[in-house]
Design a protein around this motif. Structure first.
Motif, PDB file in Angstrom:
ATOM      1  N   UNK A  83       0.991  -1.402  -0.096  1.00  8.57           N
ATOM      2  CA  UNK A  83      -0.154  -0.024   0.010  1.00  8.57           C
ATOM      3  C   UNK A  83       0.681   1.147   0.003  1.00  8.57           C
ATOM      4  N   UNK A  84       2.134   1.234   0.907  1.00 13.21           N
ATOM      5  CA  UNK A  84       2.573   2.374   1.006  1.00 13.21           C
ATOM      6  C   UNK A  84       3.452   2.748  -0.221  1.00 13.21           C
ATOM      7  N   UNK A  85       3.906   1.832  -0.696  1.00 20.40           N
ATOM      8  CA  UNK A  85       4.694   2.244  -2.209  1.00 20.40           C
ATOM      9  C   UNK A  85       3.813   2.682  -2.993  1.00 20.40           C
ATOM     10  N   UNK A  86       2.832   1.891  -3.377  1.00 21.83           N
ATOM     11  CA  UNK A  86       1.891   2.122  -4.403  1.00 21.83           C
ATOM     12  C   UNK A  86       1.400   3.703  -4.351  1.00 21.83           C
ATOM     13  N   UNK A  87       0.752   4.246  -3.018  1.00 27.14           N
ATOM     14  CA  UNK A  87       0.525   5.588  -2.879  1.00 27.14           C
ATOM     15  C   UNK A  87       1.621   6.615  -2.965  1.00 27.14           C
ATOM     16  N   UNK A  88       2.854   6.135  -2.767  1.00 25.46           N
ATOM     17  CA  UNK A  88       3.780   7.085  -2.896  1.00 25.46           C
ATOM     18  C   UNK A  88       3.915   7.466  -4.417  1.00 25.46           C
ATOM     19  N   UNK A  89       3.453   6.612  -5.434  1.00 21.18           N
ATOM     20  CA  UNK A  89       3.667   6.742  -6.984  1.00 21.18           C
ATOM     21  C   UNK A  89       2.662   7.583  -7.387  1.00 21.18           C
ATOM     22  N   UNK A  90       1.954   8.283  -6.497  1.00 20.56           N
ATOM     23  CA  UNK A  90       1.152   9.660  -6.979  1.00 20.56           C
ATOM     24  C   UNK A  90       1.788  11.001  -6.802  1.00 20.56           C
ATOM     25  N   UNK A 120      -8.396   7.576  -7.583  1.00 21.21           N
ATOM     26  CA  UNK A 120      -9.263   6.420  -7.515  1.00 21.21           C
ATOM     27  C   UNK A 120      -8.540   5.250  -7.083  1.00 21.21           C
ATOM     28  N   UNK A 121      -7.438   5.111  -7.844  1.00 18.90           N
ATOM     29  CA  UNK A 121      -6.385   3.914  -7.473  1.00 18.90           C
ATOM     30  C   UNK A 121      -5.995   4.017  -6.238  1.00 18.90           C
ATOM     31  N   UNK A 122      -5.640   5.282  -5.487  1.00 21.36           N
ATOM     32  CA  UNK A 122      -5.540   5.255  -4.345  1.00 21.36           C
ATOM     33  C   UNK A 122      -6.548   4.740  -3.350  1.00 21.36           C
ATOM     34  N   UNK A 123      -7.454   5.099  -3.563  1.00 21.90           N
ATOM     35  CA  UNK A 123      -8.751   4.637  -2.734  1.00 21.90           C
ATOM     36  C   UNK A 123      -9.061   2.983  -2.737  1.00 21.90           C
ATOM     37  N   UNK A 129      -9.955  -2.457  -1.863  1.00 20.14           N
ATOM     38  CA  UNK A 129     -10.916  -3.037  -3.179  1.00 20.14           C
ATOM     39  C   UNK A 129     -12.406  -2.659  -2.303  1.00 20.14           C
ATOM     40  N   UNK A 130     -12.442  -2.507  -0.881  1.00 21.29           N
ATOM     41  CA  UNK A 130     -13.782  -2.281  -0.484  1.00 21.29           C
ATOM     42  C   UNK A 130     -14.157  -0.520  -0.600  1.00 21.29           C
ATOM     43  N   UNK A 257      -4.481  -4.345  -4.989  1.00 25.00           N
ATOM     44  CA  UNK A 257      -3.188  -3.631  -5.292  1.00 25.00           C
ATOM     45  C   UNK A 257      -2.873  -3.347  -6.616  1.00 25.00           C
ATOM     46  N   UNK A 258      -3.305  -4.439  -7.346  1.00 22.09           N
ATOM     47  CA  UNK A 258      -2.758  -4.463  -8.746  1.00 22.09           C
ATOM     48  C   UNK A 258      -3.630  -3.516  -9.610  1.00 22.09           C
ATOM     49  N   UNK A 259      -5.017  -3.705  -9.381  1.00 21.62           N
ATOM     50  CA  UNK A 259      -5.913  -2.857  -9.840  1.00 21.62           C
ATOM     51  C   UNK A 259      -5.708  -1.353  -9.651  1.00 21.62           C
ATOM     52  N   UNK A 260      -5.537  -0.955  -8.309  1.00 22.76           N
ATOM     53  CA  UNK A 260      -5.256   0.299  -7.861  1.00 22.76           C
ATOM     54  C   UNK A 260      -3.994   0.778  -8.687  1.00 22.76           C
ATOM     55  N   UNK A 261      -2.998   0.099  -8.496  1.00 24.18           N
ATOM     56  CA  UNK A 261      -1.637   0.539  -9.044  1.00 24.18           C
ATOM     57  C   UNK A 261      -1.777   0.691 -10.373  1.00 24.18           C
ATOM     58  N   UNK A 262      -2.369  -0.273 -11.128  1.00 26.11           N
ATOM     59  CA  UNK A 262      -2.631   0.011 -12.596  1.00 26.11           C
ATOM     60  C   UNK A 262      -3.255   1.418 -12.999  1.00 26.11           C
ATOM     61  N   UNK A 263      -4.203   1.664 -12.213  1.00 27.55           N
ATOM     62  CA  UNK A 263      -5.063   2.879 -12.390  1.00 27.55           C
ATOM     63  C   UNK A 263      -4.148   4.283 -12.153  1.00 27.55           C
ATOM     64  N   UNK A 264      -3.376   4.029 -10.968  1.00 27.41           N
ATOM     65  CA  UNK A 264      -2.277   4.942 -10.813  1.00 27.41           C
ATOM     66  C   UNK A 264      -1.189   5.388 -11.992  1.00 27.41           C
ATOM     67  N   UNK A 265      -0.666   4.200 -12.571  1.00 26.59           N
ATOM     68  CA  UNK A 265       0.160   4.035 -13.491  1.00 26.59           C
ATOM     69  C   UNK A 265      -0.459   4.677 -14.920  1.00 26.59           C
ATOM     70  N   UNK A 266      -1.745   4.396 -15.012  1.00 23.47           N
ATOM     71  CA  UNK A 266      -2.594   5.059 -16.174  1.00 23.47           C
ATOM     72  C   UNK A 266      -2.558   6.541 -16.048  1.00 23.47           C
ATOM     73  N   UNK A 267      -3.000   6.993 -14.572  1.00 23.03           N
ATOM     74  CA  UNK A 267      -3.083   8.436 -14.532  1.00 23.03           C
ATOM     75  C   UNK A 267      -1.633   9.182 -14.956  1.00 23.03           C
TER      76      UNK A 267
END
Length: 280
Positions: A83-90, A120-123, A129-130, A257-267
């Motif tokens: 979670x931490x590393x994915x959020x940091x990529x924003x 939205x990926x962050x959320x 996912x909930x 995590x995969x779904x949210x991270x993919x959304x962040x990368x798309x952004x």
């Protein structure tokens, strides 16, 4: 190198307080940068930077390494590594927001689309996912992770008009910021006791996260004729990082995590495409 550091952060934080990790990693990074610049016979540039703009580099040092890593490591201490590393990529999306008031950039529709995907990926990641339940593992951890992106984006905004050598500038900021870290660590959690395993883990963070990886990145950008293509390679890092997190931390990687991270990368890609189009 950068894809391994989320794992290194968590392993280090099992033995050290966040501020102690900042202290040891920063000290190691300073030594690494000193060796690199000495080998390149460019160490004199650091003295020039500090002599010409002491308050500027002190300000940079307060932001990075002090504030940024203190907040980032605190976030990692509270959250699962994935979670931490994915959020940091924003942070790059945050940068496009801060560029509006501080650099006079215009906020376009494409920026808003990029932000929508990113946050939205962050959320998705933060709620596993909930989304409708809005239940977080650690709301404080999520807040700190997002705050770290704000601090890091501010650091790059301060750097936009800095024409000095990038590595020399980094070392100048670290040298001036280190005494502040030392004092903050001493009066908050105390200086770390000698623990070879903990110090080795912290040294890894200093060598790679704060040192060699940055030098390699700057060199890659200088050698490239197409900055955008080089910049796109950074998007391999968060996904590769999940492999290391799963393998070395035994942390099951959730589908959210995969779904949210993919959304962040798309952004991020949308934001980068916009910047490339604007430059052309």
């Amino acid at each position: 190198m950068w894809s391994t550091v989320a794992t290194a952060f968590k392993l280090s934080l099992e033995m050290l307080q966040p501020m102690q990790l900042v202290l040891l990693a920063s000290a190691t990074s300073i030594l690494v940068l000193l060796v690199i610049l000495s080998f390149q016979k460019r160490l004199y540039l650091v003295a020039q930077c500090i002599q010409q703009r002491p308050w500027y580099y002190l300000s940079l040092g307060v932001i990075n390494p002090f504030l940024y890593y203190a907040v980032l490591f605190a976030a990692y201490d509270l959250l699962p590594a994935q979670q931490a590393q994915s959020l940091n990529y924003t942070w790059a999306i945050t940068l496009s927001l801060l560029a509006v008031p501080f650099l006079g950039h215009k906020l376009r529709a494409v920026d808003l689309v990029a932000m929508l995907f990113g946050y939205l990926g962050v959320v998705v990641i933060a709620t596993r996912g909930q989304i409708m339940s809005m239940q977080f593992d650690s709301l404080s951890g999520v807040g700190l992770a997002l705050l770290s992106t704000l601090i890091w984006a501010g650091y790059w905004i301060l750097n936009t008009r800095n024409q000095a050598d990038a590595v020399a500038s980094l070392l100048a900021a670290f040298l001036l910021g280190f005494p502040i870290i030392l004092v903050a660590c001493y009066f908050s959690v105390g200086l770390p006791s000698f623990n070879p395993k903990a110090w080795l883990a912290a040294s890894y963070v200093g060598i790679f996260e704060m040192g060699i990886a940055f030098v390699c990145w700057v060199k890659a950008l200088k050698l490239s004729n197409n900055t955008a293509k080089i910049s796109n390679l950074i998007f391999i890092s968060p996904f590769l990082s999940l492999f290391f997190i799963s393998h070395f931390l035994d942390e099951p990687i959730e589908s959210a995590t995969f779904i949210g991270l993919a959304m962040i990368v798309v952004g991020l890609l949308i934001s980068q495409k916009k910047s490339k189009t604007k430059q052309s």
